[in-house]
Write an enzyme that holds these catalytic residues in place. Structure first.
Site, PDB file in Angstrom:
ATOM      1  N   LYS A  32       0.838  -1.378   0.132  1.00 32.53           N
ATOM      2  CA  LYS A  32       0.184   0.233   0.014  1.00 32.53           C
ATOM      3  C   LYS A  32       0.878   1.406  -0.173  1.00 32.53           C
ATOM      4  O   LYS A  32       0.264   2.171  -0.623  1.00 32.53           O
ATOM      5  CB  LYS A  32      -0.766  -0.057   1.146  1.00 32.53           C
ATOM      6  CG  LYS A  32      -1.866   0.907   1.132  1.00 32.53           C
ATOM      7  CD  LYS A  32      -2.888   0.763   2.206  1.00 32.53           C
ATOM      8  CE  LYS A  32      -3.757  -0.480   2.418  1.00 32.53           C
ATOM      9  NZ  LYS A  32      -4.165  -0.584   3.707  1.00 32.53           N
TER      10      LYS A  32
ATOM     11  N   ARG B 265      -3.152   3.217   8.658  1.00 29.84           N
ATOM     12  CA  ARG B 265      -3.592   2.042   7.879  1.00 29.84           C
ATOM     13  C   ARG B 265      -2.192   1.137   7.917  1.00 29.84           C
ATOM     14  O   ARG B 265      -1.136   1.302   7.719  1.00 29.84           O
ATOM     15  CB  ARG B 265      -3.598   2.413   6.436  1.00 29.84           C
ATOM     16  CG  ARG B 265      -4.342   3.742   6.161  1.00 29.84           C
ATOM     17  CD  ARG B 265      -4.292   4.382   4.943  1.00 29.84           C
ATOM     18  NE  ARG B 265      -4.876   3.620   3.894  1.00 29.84           N
ATOM     19  CZ  ARG B 265      -4.985   3.841   2.549  1.00 29.84           C
ATOM     20  NH1 ARG B 265      -4.287   5.087   1.949  1.00 29.84           N
ATOM     21  NH2 ARG B 265      -5.704   3.216   1.823  1.00 29.84           N
TER      22      ARG B 265
ATOM     23  N   GLY C 195      -6.297 -10.465   8.215  1.00 25.85           N
ATOM     24  CA  GLY C 195      -5.797 -10.583   9.310  1.00 25.85           C
ATOM     25  C   GLY C 195      -5.194  -9.701   9.945  1.00 25.85           C
ATOM     26  O   GLY C 195      -4.683  -9.456  11.291  1.00 25.85           O
TER      27      GLY C 195
ATOM     28  N   MET D  75      -4.239  -5.343  10.994  1.00 29.24           N
ATOM     29  CA  MET D  75      -5.095  -4.678  11.453  1.00 29.24           C
ATOM     30  C   MET D  75      -5.961  -3.782  10.602  1.00 29.24           C
ATOM     31  O   MET D  75      -5.515  -3.284   9.410  1.00 29.24           O
ATOM     32  CB  MET D  75      -4.380  -3.588  12.387  1.00 29.24           C
ATOM     33  CG  MET D  75      -5.100  -2.989  13.304  1.00 29.24           C
ATOM     34  SD  MET D  75      -4.302  -1.856  14.434  1.00 29.24           S
ATOM     35  CE  MET D  75      -4.645  -0.358  13.502  1.00 29.24           C
TER      36      MET D  75
ATOM     37  N   ARG E  43      -3.518  -0.838  -6.469  1.00 29.94           N
ATOM     38  CA  ARG E  43      -2.694  -2.126  -6.656  1.00 29.94           C
ATOM     39  C   ARG E  43      -3.183  -2.843  -7.911  1.00 29.94           C
ATOM     40  O   ARG E  43      -4.090  -2.662  -8.159  1.00 29.94           O
ATOM     41  CB  ARG E  43      -3.089  -2.774  -5.215  1.00 29.94           C
ATOM     42  CG  ARG E  43      -4.360  -3.384  -4.930  1.00 29.94           C
ATOM     43  CD  ARG E  43      -4.791  -3.939  -3.589  1.00 29.94           C
ATOM     44  NE  ARG E  43      -6.194  -3.591  -3.403  1.00 29.94           N
ATOM     45  CZ  ARG E  43      -6.736  -3.643  -2.159  1.00 29.94           C
ATOM     46  NH1 ARG E  43      -6.013  -3.911  -1.295  1.00 29.94           N
ATOM     47  NH2 ARG E  43      -8.076  -3.773  -1.940  1.00 29.94           N
TER      48      ARG E  43
ATOM     49  N   HIS F  79      -9.115 -25.826   6.681  1.00 30.22           N
ATOM     50  CA  HIS F  79      -8.524 -27.028   6.229  1.00 30.22           C
ATOM     51  C   HIS F  79      -9.018 -27.810   4.733  1.00 30.22           C
ATOM     52  O   HIS F  79      -8.410 -27.928   3.765  1.00 30.22           O
ATOM     53  CB  HIS F  79      -8.406 -28.157   7.163  1.00 30.22           C
ATOM     54  CG  HIS F  79      -7.881 -29.481   6.944  1.00 30.22           C
ATOM     55  ND1 HIS F  79      -8.874 -30.623   6.323  1.00 30.22           N
ATOM     56  CD2 HIS F  79      -6.895 -29.884   6.869  1.00 30.22           C
ATOM     57  CE1 HIS F  79      -7.961 -31.591   6.152  1.00 30.22           C
ATOM     58  NE2 HIS F  79      -6.772 -31.261   6.323  1.00 30.22           N
TER      59      HIS F  79
ATOM     60  N   ARG G 160       1.849 -48.529 -24.155  1.00 30.23           N
ATOM     61  CA  ARG G 160       2.394 -49.260 -23.289  1.00 30.23           C
ATOM     62  C   ARG G 160       1.973 -50.710 -23.174  1.00 30.23           C
ATOM     63  O   ARG G 160       0.606 -50.870 -23.204  1.00 30.23           O
ATOM     64  CB  ARG G 160       2.247 -48.685 -21.862  1.00 30.23           C
ATOM     65  CG  ARG G 160       3.108 -49.477 -20.707  1.00 30.23           C
ATOM     66  CD  ARG G 160       2.865 -48.992 -19.207  1.00 30.23           C
ATOM     67  NE  ARG G 160       1.613 -48.935 -19.015  1.00 30.23           N
ATOM     68  CZ  ARG G 160       1.124 -48.434 -17.752  1.00 30.23           C
ATOM     69  NH1 ARG G 160       1.864 -47.871 -16.997  1.00 30.23           N
ATOM     70  NH2 ARG G 160      -0.224 -48.770 -17.369  1.00 30.23           N
TER      71      ARG G 160
ATOM     72  N   SER H 202      10.671 -43.117 -21.139  1.00 28.51           N
ATOM     73  CA  SER H 202       9.536 -42.134 -20.573  1.00 28.51           C
ATOM     74  C   SER H 202       9.549 -42.579 -18.984  1.00 28.51           C
ATOM     75  O   SER H 202       9.430 -43.642 -18.682  1.00 28.51           O
ATOM     76  CB  SER H 202       8.202 -42.565 -21.142  1.00 28.51           C
ATOM     77  OG  SER H 202       7.260 -41.870 -20.441  1.00 28.51           O
TER      78      SER H 202
ATOM     79  N   CYS I  65       5.574 -39.366 -17.883  1.00 26.74           N
ATOM     80  CA  CYS I  65       4.330 -39.584 -18.093  1.00 26.74           C
ATOM     81  C   CYS I  65       3.590 -39.889 -16.893  1.00 26.74           C
ATOM     82  O   CYS I  65       2.226 -40.263 -16.807  1.00 26.74           O
ATOM     83  CB  CYS I  65       4.078 -40.917 -19.013  1.00 26.74           C
ATOM     84  SG  CYS I  65       4.707 -42.202 -18.682  1.00 26.74           S
TER      85      CYS I  65
ATOM     86  N   TYR J  88       9.463 -34.088 -23.614  1.00 28.84           N
ATOM     87  CA  TYR J  88       8.217 -33.788 -23.530  1.00 28.84           C
ATOM     88  C   TYR J  88       7.519 -34.066 -22.458  1.00 28.84           C
ATOM     89  O   TYR J  88       8.358 -34.784 -21.445  1.00 28.84           O
ATOM     90  CB  TYR J  88       7.470 -34.580 -24.700  1.00 28.84           C
ATOM     91  CG  TYR J  88       7.434 -35.957 -24.475  1.00 28.84           C
ATOM     92  CD1 TYR J  88       6.311 -36.758 -23.660  1.00 28.84           C
ATOM     93  CD2 TYR J  88       8.387 -36.855 -25.215  1.00 28.84           C
ATOM     94  CE1 TYR J  88       6.515 -38.170 -23.684  1.00 28.84           C
ATOM     95  CE2 TYR J  88       8.478 -38.196 -25.018  1.00 28.84           C
ATOM     96  CZ  TYR J  88       7.476 -39.028 -24.140  1.00 28.84           C
ATOM     97  OH  TYR J  88       7.397 -40.205 -23.962  1.00 28.84           O
TER      98      TYR J  88
HETATM   99  P1  ADP Z   1      -7.823  -1.864   3.329  1.00 31.25           P
HETATM  100  O1  ADP Z   1      -6.276  -2.530   3.264  1.00 31.25           O
HETATM  101  O2  ADP Z   1      -8.480  -2.663   3.982  1.00 31.25           O
HETATM  102  O3  ADP Z   1      -8.198  -1.461   1.873  1.00 31.25           O
HETATM  103  P2  ADP Z   1      -7.353   0.942   3.633  1.00 31.25           P
HETATM  104  O4  ADP Z   1      -6.114   1.431   4.560  1.00 31.25           O
HETATM  105  O5  ADP Z   1      -6.821   1.060   2.206  1.00 31.25           O
HETATM  106  O6  ADP Z   1      -7.713  -0.678   4.099  1.00 31.25           O
HETATM  107  O7  ADP Z   1      -8.500   1.824   4.298  1.00 31.25           O
HETATM  108  C1  ADP Z   1      -9.752   1.534   4.509  1.00 31.25           C
HETATM  109  C2  ADP Z   1     -10.870   2.802   4.108  1.00 31.25           C
HETATM  110  O8  ADP Z   1     -10.556   3.970   4.322  1.00 31.25           O
HETATM  111  C3  ADP Z   1     -10.562   2.761   2.303  1.00 31.25           C
HETATM  112  O9  ADP Z   1     -11.939   2.936   1.753  1.00 31.25           O
HETATM  113  C4  ADP Z   1      -9.706   4.084   2.290  1.00 31.25           C
HETATM  114  O10 ADP Z   1     -10.075   4.561   1.026  1.00 31.25           O
HETATM  115  C5  ADP Z   1     -10.169   4.863   3.391  1.00 31.25           C
HETATM  116  N1  ADP Z   1      -8.893   5.711   3.878  1.00 31.25           N
HETATM  117  C6  ADP Z   1      -7.906   5.489   4.264  1.00 31.25           C
HETATM  118  N2  ADP Z   1      -7.009   6.512   4.509  1.00 31.25           N
HETATM  119  C7  ADP Z   1      -7.783   7.514   4.202  1.00 31.25           C
HETATM  120  C8  ADP Z   1      -7.629   8.856   4.360  1.00 31.25           C
HETATM  121  N3  ADP Z   1      -6.420   9.314   4.752  1.00 31.25           N
HETATM  122  N4  ADP Z   1      -8.803   9.842   4.091  1.00 31.25           N
HETATM  123  C9  ADP Z   1      -9.801   9.148   3.787  1.00 31.25           C
HETATM  124  N5  ADP Z   1     -10.158   7.859   3.583  1.00 31.25           N
HETATM  125  C10 ADP Z   1      -9.099   7.249   4.001  1.00 31.25           C
HETATM  126 MG    MG Z   2      -7.843  -0.194   0.857  1.00 34.08          MG
END
Ligand code: ADP
Ligand code: MG
Ligand code: MG
Length: 919
Positions: free
Chosen positions: A24, A94, A103, A105, A337, A453, A615, A779, A846, A866
């Site tokens: 990110k 973020r 998983g 935060m 991304r 699993h 075979r 083979s 094979c 092959y």
């Molecule tokens: P995730 O990895 O779950 O996508 P993000 O960090 O991208 O988490 O953000 C969660 C939401 O908060 C997203 O919709 C993002 O666009 C919004 N967001 C994050 N930072 C800001 C910011 N500085 N201003 C406004 N919206 C934000």
């Molecule tokens: Mg995001």
């Protein structure tokens, strides 16, 4: 000495340094540098996260000071003050690892608000309602994400107040309502924890530590285990000035893909919501609008967004997944991304981008994973079906399959052995259920997620699976499950669609997906790049036809014994096996001859002009004979029937049957082997009963002559199985040649043919130089070679092998992925020694591994000619072989460049400085 750099401003970071800045963060840096509208921010590096753990969970020295310095820069840029009573700066915190990872935060928005700054925010914007909305969001996010208070508690408060408004939506809440909500939220937090810190710097400090801590949280660790991501990577933390999508009418927030992620169509695809913030769109607070409507609502903004995303796509040369926010009519970019996509979209996007000259063909080939291609080839539920969906769970492993419901893995195994198609339905699965999963057509669980699993194992096996279908109330003791009053009992048919997560009652029709123009185009490009041929394992004319349709360049393995599983044929085959003496055996063989000839003719016709490797018989005899146990119980039943017989004639008939069964039982007992897989099979049979080899060769050559007479070009390769001694091959080859001469004489034509052997025993690989004297080709039968190298029977290994894999005693199932080090070494040795005797000896593989991408890469590396795999894997193998060749080219180029650099450095008399770019 300057302190270590733990913090980077967005304009300082390098967009390709994902390992230091996280995915990110790197994307935000790249967009900032490209001059796109990104709210300013800073990144605390993954190194800082690792240092935090090395330092007893304390921030490393200098980090916090650098964060505060960075904040000063942000304050300067936006003209606001962090914690200032007037004109306060708010930020988002973020998380962001190198790979996007469930998983970790969640994001905290609006950090920096307290009782004082919220007033400042209201004054600054002239919008009290907005300021309070931001504050109530912050309090619940901080309480939930940083302090760990259950989300539902905050949700309940919000719902209660929403319900009291006239419209019932969050946007209908009045400033007073919001005030009450904030008070209630704070009370919830204090009841469980201490209060949210009033000091914004303290809020920030705690939030950063919480992101770091989430890296070692249970969910994050589990995810990394499953996906083999090392713990040592660490996560970065992004701290970014807030922009507000909840600031009135012409504000909003949304997400969009630059192309359609399920079809690949080149058209902006996404959703947005006005008067909303952060995750509102994804969380389904209100129903979002399609991005195309933005064109009408805010045309200027749409135009800018469309042009930015287009630039991003051109810049990254791949489909992007973007987050944005509109604050009072101004567009802000918050994330970009590489977008996740389905197999169909992957193929379309890769080929389209070649036409658009964004990427070259080699890149296009690397953009589609073999798994994605495989997804494309799986059957799907007929979209025209009108069947009702019984339940919906998670689409854990793609494809559509159907079968009769069973609840126990043992039963799944038993019934499938009897030829039934079953779907294993479980609460959740564990390694103990493995054998049942192997036996089932599909797996359905009521609990567990995409990384449970069941999901992981099913995907590994390429088996259809739906997980977490929580509507299923399973009752093991009653052998049934209930969904909304519908009771489904053991033995009922269900259809499972692992691509969408749907479960249907009954047998819903499925279809093979329509492979479009793009697929065939991509395949032609793959064919140009690959060095190895791809053949198919096909035993019948029908398989051969399918294989050819998928681009197989011949048959690498035609298993003649598979032709005998039909009823009438099985009887003749049994007769042959049980025959006492040559005369009786030849009589039985005479019955088999025309059947075999017909099959071979059909295959030659389908494969005209392409090599066909046949075979000779390799029947583990037990597979063709009834078991002693079955015969004993049948005898017992017959004895009972004698009593029940009505007339003397009936009784006579039953007694005759008893006699027959007893003779059969005696014969079977006499032939019984303790280890049939290591018993009287393969060429051993042909050596002791040469009449078997003779019959087969006669059938082969007669069919070949006939096909040739029909102007079908025959490229015949006869393969002798399970050779360990060169003498075995020499004798069998002699016999083959003798029959060949005879048949050609009779038919008055000549057939070109080759004689070769399977290398499937360690001794054969080691003695390949001697064996090659009698062979035109090799083979590698890597199924048996794996069994015999490991001393591991595939039939008996399912139970403990899964535990081995789970405890990482073995990295992967060696029957799925070729064990490079051990079995692979034998393949390498066998190839080298064989070619030492006969340079240019044609060598292929094979076993099951011929369809596995990693194993294909190995075969390509060691120079096999092959691979041969099941018909439906042929496209996957073609792509994997191309990718292996491209990887080899890239490695060779890198080596050449390094050597060149060393030479240049040598000229200048200084050692080469290697700059290692991290990904
Ligand atoms: P995730 O990895 O779950 O996508 P993000 O960090 O991208 O988490 O953000 C969660 C939401 O908060 C997203 O919709 C993002 O666009 C919004 N967001 C994050 N930072 C800001 C910011 N500085 N201003 C406004 N919206 C934000
Ligand atoms: Mg995001
Ligand atoms: Mg999230």
């Amino acid at each position: 000495m300057t302190a270590h750099k733990w913090v980077y401003l967005f304009e300082e970071g390098s967009g390709d340094n994902k390992s230091l800045l996280g995915g990110k963060g790197a994307g935000l840096c790249e967009m900032t540098r490209a001059g796109l509208p990104v709210p300013p921010g800073l990144i605390v590096t993954t190194e800082a996260c690792n240092a935090f753990y090395d330092n007893d969970k304390n921030f490393p020295e200098g980090m916090w000071e650098q964060v505060k310095e960075g904040l000063k820069e942000i304050e300067r840029k936006v003209g606001k003050g962090f914690g200032a009573a007037k004109n306060p700066l708010l930020v988002s915190v973020r998380s962001g690892a190198a790979f996007s990872m469930p998983g970790m935060m969640d994001t905290v928005l609006n950090l920096g608000l307290n009782e004082e700054t919220v007033q400042g925010l209201a004054a600054q914007t002239g919008d009290l309602r907005f300021a309070l909305d931001a504050y109530r969001r912050f309090a619940s996010l901080f309480g939930e994400i940083v302090m760990g208070v259950a989300h539902t508690k905050f949700e309940r408060v919000l719902d209660r107040y929403k319900a009291q408004t006239s419209g019932g939506k969050d946007t209908d809440l009045s400033p007073e309502d919001l005030r009450h909500i904030i008070t209630a939220e704070k009370q919830i937090i204090i009841a469980e924890q201490q209060a949210i810190p009033e000091d914004p710097y303290e809020q920030l400090r705690v939030a950063i530590a919480a992101v770091f801590n989430s890296w070692m949280g249970r969910r994050a660790i589990d995810y990394r285990r499953v996906n083999r991501i090392p713990d040592s990577l660490g996560t970065a933390v992004n701290i970014q000035a807030m922009v507000f999508g909840n600031m009135g009418e012409n504000s909003g927030t949304g997400v969009a893909f630059t192309r359609n992620p399920s079809t690949g169509e080149k058209k902006l695809y996404g959703e947005y919501l006005l008067k909303a913030q952060g995750e509102d769109v994804v969380a389904g607070i209100r129903t979002p609008h399609s991005i195309s409507e933005l064109q009408k609502e805010l045309p200027q903004v749409y135009k800018e967004f469309a042009s930015i995303t287009e630039k991003l796509e051109v810049h990254y040369r791949d489909m992007q997944d973007c987050e944005f926010t509109i604050e009072r009519g101004k567009l802000w970019m918050l994330q970009t991304r590489t977008g996740k996509r389905t197999g169909a979209a992957a193929v379309k996007i890769a080929t389209d981008m070649v036409y658009e000259k964004l990427i070259d063909k080699a890149t296009a080939l690397q953009r589609v994973t073999p798994e994605q291609l495989d997804q494309l080839l799986h059957p799907t539920v007929d979209p025209k079906t009108e069947s009702v969906v019984l339940a919906t769970g998670l689409p854990a492993s793609p494809g559509a399959a159907q079968g009769q419901v069973v609840f126990s893995p043992d039963e799944a195994e038993e019934l499938s052995r009897e030829g039934a198609k079953v779907v294993l339905v479980r609460q959740e699965t564990s390694p103990d259920d493995y054998h049942g999963m192997v036996a089932a057509q599909a797996i359905v669980t009521a609990r567990g997620g995409m990384t449970s699993h069941a999901a992981v194992v099913a995907r590994g096996m390429g088996k259809t699976c739906v997980c977490g279908a929580s509507a299923l109330e399973i009752d093991y003791s009653q052998q049934q499950f209930t969904v909304d009053g519908t009771v489904v009992t053991k033995g009922d048919w269900i259809t499972v669609d692992g691509s969408t997560g749907r479960v249907f009652l009954g047998q819903v029709p499925t279809i093979r997906p329509n492979l479009g123009q793009d697929f065939y185009q991509l395949m032609t490009w793959a064919d140009k790049h690959r060095k190895m041929n791809v053949r198919a394992n096909a035993d019948t004319p029908r398989d051969a036809k399918v294989a050819r349709g998928f681009g197989a360049e011949g048959i690498g393995l035609c298993r003649t014994e598979h032709m005998f599983f039909g009823d009438q044929r099985l009887a003749a085959m049994r007769e042959m096996i049980l025959a006492e003496g040559v005369g009786a055996r030849e009589k039985a063989l005479d019955k088999l001859l025309p059947l075999q000839r017909g099959d071979f003719l059909g295959i030659f016709r389908e494969m005209a002009g392409l090599p066909v490797t046949i075979r000779l018989l390799d029947p583990p005899l037990h597979e063709f004979l009834p078991s002693v146990d079955d015969l004993l119980s049948e005898l017992a039943e017959l004895k009972m029937a004698v009593r029940g017989a009505g007339t003397l004639a009936d009784m006579d008939k039953v007694l005759d049957e008893i006699d027959e069964k007893r003779t059969l039982l005696k014969q079977v007992i006499r032939m019984r082997e303790a280890n049939p897989m290591l018993g009287f099979r393969g060429c051993r049979l042909g050596l002791l009963f040469p009449e078997v080899t003779r019959m087969q060769c006669r059938a082969i050559f007669e069919a070949a002559c006939q096909a040739q007479g029909e102007k079908k070009k025959v490229e015949l390769e006869i393969m002798v199985p399970l050779v360990s001694l060169s003498e075995e091959l020499r004798l069998q080859a002699e016999l083959i040649n003798e029959v060949a001469r005879k048949v050609m004489g009779e038919q008055g034509t000549s057939i070109d043919y080759k004689v070769g052997t399977m290398i499937e025993l360690p001794r054969a690989a080691l003695m390949a130089d001697q064996i090659a004297r009698h062979a035109d080709f090799f083979s590698f039968g890597t199924n048996d070679l794996t069994q015999t190298t490991f001393g591991l029977s595939r039939d008996d290994s399912a139970r403990f092998l899964s535990a081995y894999i789970e405890h990482k005693i073995v990295p992967e199932d060696p029957f799925q992925v070729l064990d490079r080090e051990g079995v692979g070494q034998l393949v390498r040795i066998g190839t080298e020694r064989g070619r030492a005797t006969k340079p240019g000896l044609k060598v292929g593989i094979c076993g099951e591994h011929g369809g596995d991408p990693a194993s294909i890469a190995f075969c390509s590396e060691i120079g096999l000619n092959y691979v041969s795999c099941s018909p439906y894997r042929v496209p996957v193998a073609r792509l994997a072989a191309a990718q292996a060749a491209l990887a080899a080219e890239a490695a060779a180029a890198a080596l050449a460049a390094a050597e060149q650099a060393a030479v240049e450095a040598g000229k200048e008399g200084s050692p080469a400085i290697s700059t290692v770019a991290s990904d």
